[in-house]
Design a protein around this motif. Structure first.
Motif, short mmCIF file in Angstrom:
data_model
loop_
_atom_site.label_atom_id
_atom_site.label_comp_id
_atom_site.label_asym_id
_atom_site.label_seq_id
_atom_site.Cartn_x
_atom_site.Cartn_y
_atom_site.Cartn_z
N ASN A 1186 0.82 -1.21 0.00
CA ASN A 1186 0.00 0.00 0.00
C ASN A 1186 0.86 1.26 0.00
OD1 ASN A 1186 -2.39 -1.35 0.08
ND2 ASN A 1186 -2.51 -1.38 2.32
N VAL A 1187 0.30 2.33 -0.57
CA VAL A 1187 0.95 3.63 -0.51
C VAL A 1187 0.08 4.52 0.39
CG1 VAL A 1187 1.85 5.55 -1.84
CG2 VAL A 1187 1.69 3.28 -2.87
N PHE A 1188 0.71 5.35 1.24
CA PHE A 1188 -0.02 6.17 2.22
C PHE A 1188 0.21 7.64 1.95
CE2 PHE A 1188 0.60 2.08 4.09
CZ PHE A 1188 -0.57 1.83 4.81
N VAL A 1189 -0.62 8.49 2.49
CA VAL A 1189 -0.46 9.94 2.33
C VAL A 1189 0.91 10.37 2.84
CG1 VAL A 1189 -1.28 12.18 3.11
CG2 VAL A 1189 -2.92 10.47 2.41
N TRP A 1190 1.37 9.69 3.92
CA TRP A 1190 2.70 10.06 4.46
C TRP A 1190 3.79 9.88 3.42
CZ3 TRP A 1190 4.24 13.02 8.12
CH2 TRP A 1190 5.57 12.99 8.56
N ASP A 1191 3.61 8.86 2.50
CA ASP A 1191 4.61 8.68 1.43
C ASP A 1191 4.66 9.92 0.55
OD1 ASP A 1191 5.29 6.02 2.16
OD2 ASP A 1191 3.41 5.31 1.27
N PHE A 1192 3.48 10.49 0.24
CA PHE A 1192 3.44 11.72 -0.56
C PHE A 1192 4.15 12.86 0.17
CE2 PHE A 1192 0.79 15.69 -0.95
CZ PHE A 1192 1.38 16.15 -2.13
N ILE A 1193 3.91 13.00 1.48
CA ILE A 1193 4.54 14.10 2.23
C ILE A 1193 6.05 13.90 2.29
CG2 ILE A 1193 4.75 15.07 4.57
CD1 ILE A 1193 1.67 14.81 4.71
N LEU A 1260 -0.06 23.91 3.32
CA LEU A 1260 -0.90 23.42 2.23
C LEU A 1260 -0.46 23.94 0.85
CD1 LEU A 1260 -4.53 23.23 3.62
CD2 LEU A 1260 -3.34 21.43 2.40
N PRO A 1261 -0.23 25.28 0.70
CA PRO A 1261 0.18 25.78 -0.63
C PRO A 1261 1.47 25.09 -1.12
CG PRO A 1261 -0.38 27.61 0.81
CD PRO A 1261 -0.39 26.38 1.65
N LEU A 1262 2.42 24.81 -0.21
CA LEU A 1262 3.68 24.15 -0.60
C LEU A 1262 3.41 22.79 -1.20
CD1 LEU A 1262 5.97 24.93 2.48
CD2 LEU A 1262 6.11 25.94 0.21
N LEU A 1263 2.52 22.02 -0.53
CA LEU A 1263 2.22 20.67 -1.00
C LEU A 1263 1.49 20.73 -2.34
CD1 LEU A 1263 1.11 19.12 2.40
CD2 LEU A 1263 3.23 18.65 1.19
N VAL A 1264 0.60 21.74 -2.48
CA VAL A 1264 -0.18 21.85 -3.73
C VAL A 1264 0.75 22.21 -4.90
CG1 VAL A 1264 -1.94 23.25 -4.87
CG2 VAL A 1264 -2.33 22.44 -2.55
N GLU A 1265 1.76 23.09 -4.65
CA GLU A 1265 2.68 23.55 -5.71
C GLU A 1265 3.72 22.50 -6.07
OE1 GLU A 1265 2.18 26.24 -7.34
OE2 GLU A 1265 0.56 26.95 -6.03
N CYS A 1266 3.89 21.51 -5.21
CA CYS A 1266 4.97 20.52 -5.42
C CYS A 1266 4.65 19.64 -6.64
CB CYS A 1266 5.08 19.69 -4.15
SG CYS A 1266 6.36 18.45 -4.26
N ILE A 1268 5.34 16.74 -7.42
CA ILE A 1268 5.07 15.33 -7.13
C ILE A 1268 3.57 15.07 -7.08
CG2 ILE A 1268 5.34 13.56 -5.31
CD1 ILE A 1268 8.13 14.75 -4.90
N ILE A 1269 2.78 16.12 -6.86
CA ILE A 1269 1.33 15.95 -6.70
C ILE A 1269 0.71 15.35 -7.96
CG2 ILE A 1269 0.63 18.26 -7.48
CD1 ILE A 1269 -1.36 18.30 -5.15
N THR A 1270 1.27 15.71 -9.14
CA THR A 1270 0.68 15.21 -10.39
C THR A 1270 0.87 13.70 -10.53
OG1 THR A 1270 2.75 15.80 -11.47
CG2 THR A 1270 0.92 17.38 -11.64
N ARG A 1271 1.99 13.17 -9.99
CA ARG A 1271 2.24 11.72 -10.08
C ARG A 1271 1.36 10.94 -9.12
NH1 ARG A 1271 8.36 11.17 -9.17
NH2 ARG A 1271 8.39 13.45 -9.06
N MET A 1272 1.00 11.55 -7.96
CA MET A 1272 0.34 10.77 -6.91
C MET A 1272 -1.16 11.05 -6.80
SD MET A 1272 3.26 10.57 -3.98
CE MET A 1272 2.65 9.09 -3.23
N TYR A 1273 -1.69 12.09 -7.46
CA TYR A 1273 -3.11 12.43 -7.35
C TYR A 1273 -3.78 12.50 -8.71
CZ TYR A 1273 -2.96 13.42 -2.35
OH TYR A 1273 -2.86 13.30 -0.98
N GLU A 1274 -5.03 12.09 -8.78
CA GLU A 1274 -5.84 12.22 -9.99
C GLU A 1274 -6.11 13.72 -10.24
OE1 GLU A 1274 -6.86 9.51 -11.51
OE2 GLU A 1274 -6.75 7.92 -10.01
N GLU A 1275 -6.51 14.01 -11.49
CA GLU A 1275 -6.89 15.39 -11.86
C GLU A 1275 -8.01 15.91 -10.94
OE1 GLU A 1275 -6.44 17.80 -14.22
OE2 GLU A 1275 -4.67 16.94 -15.15
N THR A 1276 -8.97 15.01 -10.64
CA THR A 1276 -10.18 15.46 -9.91
C THR A 1276 -9.97 15.56 -8.39
OG1 THR A 1276 -10.82 13.15 -9.74
CG2 THR A 1276 -11.73 14.40 -11.60
N ALA A 1277 -8.76 15.25 -7.91
CA ALA A 1277 -8.53 15.24 -6.44
C ALA A 1277 -8.77 16.63 -5.86
CB ALA A 1277 -7.10 14.80 -6.15
N LEU A 1278 -9.30 16.63 -4.64
CA LEU A 1278 -9.57 17.91 -3.94
C LEU A 1278 -8.29 18.70 -3.76
CD1 LEU A 1278 -12.16 16.94 -1.17
CD2 LEU A 1278 -12.47 18.69 -2.91
#
Length: 1312
Positions: A1186-1193, A1260-1266, A1268-1278
């Protein structure tokens, strides 16, 4: 009934209503006091003997000079007044509370003064002032009867084994709780009973060589307490009798004058009328001043000291039972009247008997608040005084200047500054704030009756009177007699030693010289003294009034007025809230709350608010009018600080003004009454005989003048004004009887029993009084339980989002304390024999002894008590035994509680918290043999129907959750039991590793405890943790079977029975789930359920409880095919979680409960943000991992750190760079912790730390601008929806205003 003129037409405006003479009736001769006989009957009943078995014979153990004989009202004028009917029995009993007393020339014959009051059924009072003196017995029959009685007593003595019996009321002592009270009703006024020989015989009476004296009393009954004026009038009347010269006019002239020709001074005016020798002044306060109070407050302060008096005042305000104790009747009155006048603008609403006659001692059994005065016998030891109930009693030993306070007693607001201000006023008048009047002088043996001996006696009496405040008129004669005599020097030395101002005595001597030759505006010593007393009185009272004006300056803002008219309000009075208590308390300074929360629950406060509400339809009640005027005046002068409430002490500003008003009235006399004059009397009757009060001519005193225009007309307009409200429209003129009935019912029982009926004391009347008590107790129980339910449910309804909360933890504690007090009063009612200070605990101890004796403890738990724990035992916790004795043992093991009253209260709190109070008390009372042994037949606990209703009312309290034991006894050691429940289908029940657990609550944590291998249950003792919040569960990953799937952990408090469930539903182990070796579990209280508790079906959640049984969202449910939450639901959940945290900080600090539950629990902030981050998260299953949100952070942090090193971030704005640093620092610190908390645990910790340090909205803005978000989240993600993210940032920023602190169980091992 009475002649017209003596009717009510002019009577209300007369200074005095009756003149009375009480004493020995020569015709009926010596009768043993019938009240003493009744007292013996009561005693027998009290001891459980058959009252009829009491010997009807005389009591020869006691010297006849010490026995009480029946006094009679020899004459009273006029015969009757309609508005104040003459109550012969009551007046006789209060004029001579101990009956007639005899003495010989060896005893002190100094006259005494005392006052009394009678409270009528409507609550109004009439005052009596009594001058008691000794008169020689001339009747040979009485003298020979006394001689015979003495011989019989002498014979009895020689036959009894002890030759010289003690002076107690009886040589046989019994264990009765009232025995010591009996002795206190004995005679004290015969100080030197031992004669020349010093043996028994010397104390007797020999008709040949002794002169026999008997007490006689003259009394004035007045509608207002003009104590000084009445005292002076009566003492002048007595002086005329003992003087060598006959008085200028017959005594009838003076009595007629005071009864019919002296009016009441109008409000704000002064009046002069004439005694036998000197004019007498009195004055009455104006309509905007404090009401009349003529009893010397300075003396009350000298008797008790300022500190004790303020403590006593606090007890009275909180409507406790107060018993005053002194040898001197006048002292009892001075303290009782003094303390009640200080209550302005409030009024004592309960039983008020400043002088309790011996025949009414059973009234100390009254299970209601009371203020009573009991006369002590000289030399009686307080420790021997057994009182029916002491759990809520304030005992005031006036002669020894000490006071015993009830337990659990709050301090008066600003007490130290308040006492300081009072001390300044006292010192200004030369009085010591510590108090300075010594006990009555010890009485010594009088060996001879020479001139010096007599002078010494007189001197001693004079000093006594000096100590007691005012010297009566005849004492001035004595001073005259001592002038130019070395004795005066000794007197002054004595005075210095006892702390009485010598200057005052000198002023009195000077005043005596000046008397008779009054120069322009000159005043006699006595008048100076009275002016000084009046000024001191009013200034002390102003200090007290100013405290209330400050404390309740804004009370009007909190009065709830929502009735269209008076009738509607009176009809619904009981159902209505008249005062917004919660809002009022929230406005007050913290230190005031313990006192104020209890005070606003009292009857006197309720009545004050009732009067305020009624003032919109009726004329304002006088005290309320004056008080509201004070507050208005303070606002005009802007005396109070601009801030609404502060605990800064504000001194009284009216002192000078109030003293000046009195001085002006006494300097400039407004009215002078008609002088006494010769009456149309029969010649030859009532001739003067020195030393004997003459028989007055009844016909001239029976009625007043037919038309006394001189003053009756003058008071007419005022009288008409008083009738004015009656001419208002119909709905205002609600029938007074009906109104009084409503008010009586709306208020408590105390109102009906303000003063026991003195005139009829038959056993039937006593039984009826007890029945009233039983009904009153039941009603009080109904009201209290209803109030506790409504308030508590109000709070719980708010937690579900309805309405406004209207109870605070402080208020809840007040209500529970008053329930404890009610139970103590119920258990004290009708006790056979008192044991210990707490009647309830005493009963429990008897029950425990019997239960242990029968050794049937296996059966003692009630069956439904066992059923009650079945639901818990099915999930791993063994059933908890329920028994009265078991809970008693828990309390007995608490070393912190030192008294029986404390133990009883703790036991009540524990039973209430366990929802067993009604059941336990039912069990206790089921032992009927024990109840019969301990209680009389009229006791509340032996009235079957009332008892059942009482238990039913208590049962209703099971509908709500109380933590009144756990939250109060915070330092005690408590045994806990913990059970770990694994999911056996999917994993091993046991693990080879070494598990550990740490339990945390609102008050602390248990520390890490190793769980023995292969054991899933453990017990541990630790200091009270309060409501449990979290459990940390972990293991060391040792051995082959190190993985462990835990369903939940159950923890139970073994004393209170509260069981908490800590849901888990996750693995603990490396390489499984998120790799966590320890988890922080959030607890929720498990409701006990059994068939009996259908009442809980509609129950709302208790305060601060985890709202759901479901465990927090976990990765497995997200990856599974379950219903995924929609974007709207996720955003709503975040708003709700943030709202709950904001609400938490708006509650008073002591009632906030656990913030951890709101952060990490079901529906908490962490769970809601987890849903936000998991929305649209790509969970790639590389090799089923499994992959967890902590992996993204973690990846985002790695990216930021590398970008920082390459310089990509150097162009960014400074704050953003700092924010980036902080995110990296926090994430690395969490990763580097020694704890194995797993990836979800790390994410939880990051959210908590970010919320605490107000960084979430920056990260939050830092994580959104990173990228890596495009690899780990769908287009429709909040997280990739700009609008959703910016609204989330706004929501999170609203938490910046609050200081979020984290439990150590969450942050342990993280170095930041």
């Amino acid at each position: 009934m009475s002649a017209g003129p003596a009717g009510c037409g002019s009577a209300p405006h007369r200074f005095a209503h009756y003149f009375i003479i009480c004493g020995l009736d020569n015709e009926t001769g010596l009768e043993p006091d019938a009240l003493a006989a009744l007292y013996q009957w009561l005693e027998a009943d009290r001891q459980g003997r058959e009252p009829e078995a009491v010997a009807a014979g005389e009591n020869f153990d006691q010297s006849p000079l010490k026995r009480t004989f029946k006094s009679k009202v020899l004459a009273h004028y006029p015969e009757n007044i309609e508005c104040n009917p003459f109550d012969q029995d009551a007046v006789n009993m209060l004029c001579m509370p101990k009956g007639l007393s005899f003495c010989t020339q060896r005893d002190s014959l100094a006259p005494r003064f005392h006052s009394f009051l009678i409270t009528r059924e409507d609550g109004s009072r009439i005052y009596g002032f009594v001058h008691t003196f000794y008169e020689e017995v001339t009747s040979t029959q009485i003298r020979s009867a006394m001689q015979t009685l003495h011989q019989m007593h002498h014979a009895e003595q020689h036959t009894s084994p002890n030759n010289c019996p003690s002076s107690s009321s009886s040589s046989s002592s019994s264990s009765s709780s009232m025995d010591s009270l009996a002795s206190s009703s004995d005679e004290v006024e015969s100080p030197s009973q031992t004669g020349v020989q010093g043996g028994c015989s010397g104390s007797g009476y020999d008709a040949e060589r002794d002169t026999l004296y008997v007490s006689k009393a003259i009394c004035l009954i007045t509608p207002m307490p003009f104590m000084h004026a009445c005292r002076r009038f009566l003492s002048q009347l007595h002086r005329a009798v003992v003087s060598h010269q006959p008085p200028p006019l017959p005594l009838e002239s003076y009595v007629y004058n005071v009864l019919y020709e002296v009016p009441l001074p109008p409000p704000g005016r002064s009046l002069k009328f004439h005694g036998v020798y000197e004019p007498i002044l009195c004055q009455r306060p104006g309509p905007n001043e404090l009401p009349l109070a003529d009893f010397p407050l300075g003396e009350a302060f000298q008797l008790l000291g300022a500190e004790n008096l303020v403590q006593l005042f606090t007890c009275i305000l909180l409507e406790m039972q107060v018993l005053l104790y002194s040898q001197d009747y006048q002292r009892l009155m001075v303290v009782a009247e003094g303390i009640t006048t200080l209550l302005f603008p409030f009024q004592w609403q309960h039983v008020y008997v400043p002088i309790l006659p011996a025949s009414l001692l059973h009234f100390l059994d009254a299970p209601v608040p009371y203020l009573m005065g009991l006369q002590s016998k000289e030399g009686t030891d307080r420790s021997k005084l057994e009182l029916p109930q002491e759990a809520n009693l304030c005992f005031v030993d006036i002669d020894n200047h000490c006071i015993e306070l009830p337990e659990d007693f709050p301090q008066f607001p600003n007490k130290a500054e308040f006492i300081q201000e009072l001390s300044e006023v006292l010192l200004h008048y030369g009085l010591s704030p510590e108090g300075g009047i010594t006990s009555p002088a010890p009485t010594t043996t009088q060996t001879s009756v020479t001139g010096t001996g007599l002078k010494n006696t007189v001197l001693r009496e004079l000093v006594d009177d000096g100590r007691n405040g005012n010297l009566p008129g005849e004492a001035l004669d004595v001073l005259e007699l001592l002038q130019g005599n070395p004795t005066l020097e000794r007197l002054q030395a004595l005075a210095k030693r006892t702390g009485v101002k010598v200057a005052r005595l000198e002023a009195l001597v000077a005043g005596q010289k000046a008397s008779g030759e009054e120069s322009m505006g000159g005043r006699t010593g006595i008048e100076e003294e009275e002016l000084r007393t009046a000024k001191l009185n009013v200034q002390l009272r102003e200090v007290f009034a100013a405290r209330f004006a400050t404390m309740f300056a804004d009370y009007e803002a909190f009065v709830i007025q929502n009735s269209p008219d008076l009738e509607a309000w009176l009809t619904n009075r009981e159902q209505m809230h008249n005062f917004d208590k919660a809002s009022f308390l929230s406005d007050q300074p913290e230190p005031f709350l313990p006192f104020l929360s209890r005070f606003i629950e009292t009857q006197m406060f309720a009545t004050f608010i009732d009067n305020k509400i009624m003032s919109q339809w009726e004329e304002k009640e006088p005290l309320l009018r004056v008080f509201d005027g004070r507050i208005e005046k303070a606002r005009l002068y802007n005396v109070r600080a601009p801030s609404l409430r502060s605990s800064v002490y504000q001194k009284c500003t009216f002192l000078k003004e109030s003293a000046q008003a009195i001085e002006q009235r006494l300097m400039k006399i407004h009215h002078t009454a008609i002088h006494p004059h010769l009456l149309d009397m029969k010649i030859g009757q009532g001739k003067y005989q020195q030393g004997f009060f003459p028989k007055l001519q009844a016909d001239v005193l029976a009625s007043g003048p037919t038309n006394n225009n001189r003053w009756s007309n003058r008071t007419g307009p005022a009288h008409r004004r008083r009738d004015w409200p009656r001419q208002q429209p119909d709905h205002l003129g609600l029938d007074n009887d009906l109104k009084e009935k409503y008010m009586q019912e709306a208020r408590s029982l105390g109102k009906n029993l303000r003063q026991p009926k003195l005139s009829d004391l038959s056993p039937a009347v006593i039984a009826q009084t007890n029945w009233k008590f039983v009904e009153g107790l039941l009603k009080e129980c109904r009201m209290k339980t209803k109030r506790m339910l409504v308030e508590k449910m109000g709070r719980e309804a708010v937690e579900l989002g309805h309405g406004e909360a209207n109870i605070t933890g402080l208020e809840e504690n007040t209500l529970i304390a008053s329930l404890c007090d009610l139970l103590e009063r119920i258990w004290s009612h009708g006790l056979q024999v008192k044991q210990g200070k707490s009647a309830l605990w005493s009963h429990l101890m008897h029950y425990q002894a019997r239960e242990e004796k029968t050794e049937q403890q296996a059966e003692s738990p009630v069956s439904n008590g066992q059923e009650r724990r079945k639901s818990e035992s099915s999930i791993g916790l063994p059933a908890l035994r329920v028994s009265v004795v078991q809970d008693m043992r828990h309390i007995q093991n608490m070393g912190e509680i030192k008294t029986d009253v404390g133990r009883a209260r703790a036991w009540i709190r524990l039973s209430l918290e366990k929802k067993l109070l009604s059941q336990h008390l039912k069990q206790l009372l089921s032992n009927q043999a024990l109840t019969k042994k301990l209680y009389k037949r009229y006791a509340f606990l032996r009235c079957e129907e009332e008892k059942e209703q009482f238990l039913f009312h208590l049962l209703s309290l099971n509908a709500v959750d109380y933590f009144c034991f756990t939250s109060v006894f915070t330092t005690i050691m408590i045994p806990y039991r913990a059970v770990i429940i694994p999911i056996k289908k999917l994993s091993n029940a046991m693990t080879t590793s070494n598990p550990w657990v740490c339990v945390s609550g609102e008050l602390g944590d248990s520390g890490i405890m190793q769980i023995p291998k292969n054991v899933l249950e453990m017990t541990f003792d630790c200091q009270n943790l309060g409501k449990l919040t979290t459990v940390q569960l972990g293991h060391d990953n040792a051995g082959l079977l190190a993985k462990w799937l835990v369903d939940c952990v159950m923890v139970r408090n073994e004393i209170s029975g509260h069981t908490y469930k800590f849901p888990c539903g996750r693995w603990l182990g490396k390489g499984v789930d998120d790799g966590s070796l320890e988890r922080i579990l959030i607890g929720q209280l498990v409701a006990p359920c059994s068939d009996e508790e259908v009442v809980r079906g509609s129950k709302t959640p208790p305060p601060q409880r985890s709202p759901s049984q479901l465990r927090r969202i976990s990765i497995s449910s997200i990856t599974g095919r379950g219903n995924k939450p929609t974007t709207d639901q996720i955003q709503e959940a975040i708003s709700e979680a943030v709202n709950n945290i904001i609400k938490h900080f708006h509650k008073p600090e002591k009632e906030r409960g656990s913030l951890t539950v709101l952060l990490c629990g079901e529906g908490g902030l962490v769970g809601a943000l987890e849903q936000f981050f998991y929305h649209g998260f790509r969970i790639a299953r590389l090799f089923q991992k499994n992959v967890f949100v902590w992996d993204f952070i973690e990846r985002a942090v790695v990216y930021m750190e590398s970008a920082d090193q390459m310089g990509d971030l150097q162009e960014t704005a400074e704050p953003l760079g700092l924010t980036c640093d902080s995110l990296c620092r926090y994430a690395n610190a969490i990763n580097n912790t020694s704890r194995n908390i797993g990836k979800d645990g790390k994410f939880q910790l990051l959210i908590c730390l970010g919320a605490r340090d107000r960084l979430l909205s920056n990260w939050l803005p830092l994580l959104v601008e990173c990228p890596i978000i495009t690899r780990m989240y769908e287009e429709t993600a909040l997280l990739r929806d700009r609008v959703a993210v910016s609204s989330l940032i706004n929501v999170l920023q609203s938490l910046h205003d609050f200081p979020i602190s984290l439990e150590t169980s969450l942050t342990k091992g993280v170095d930041l």
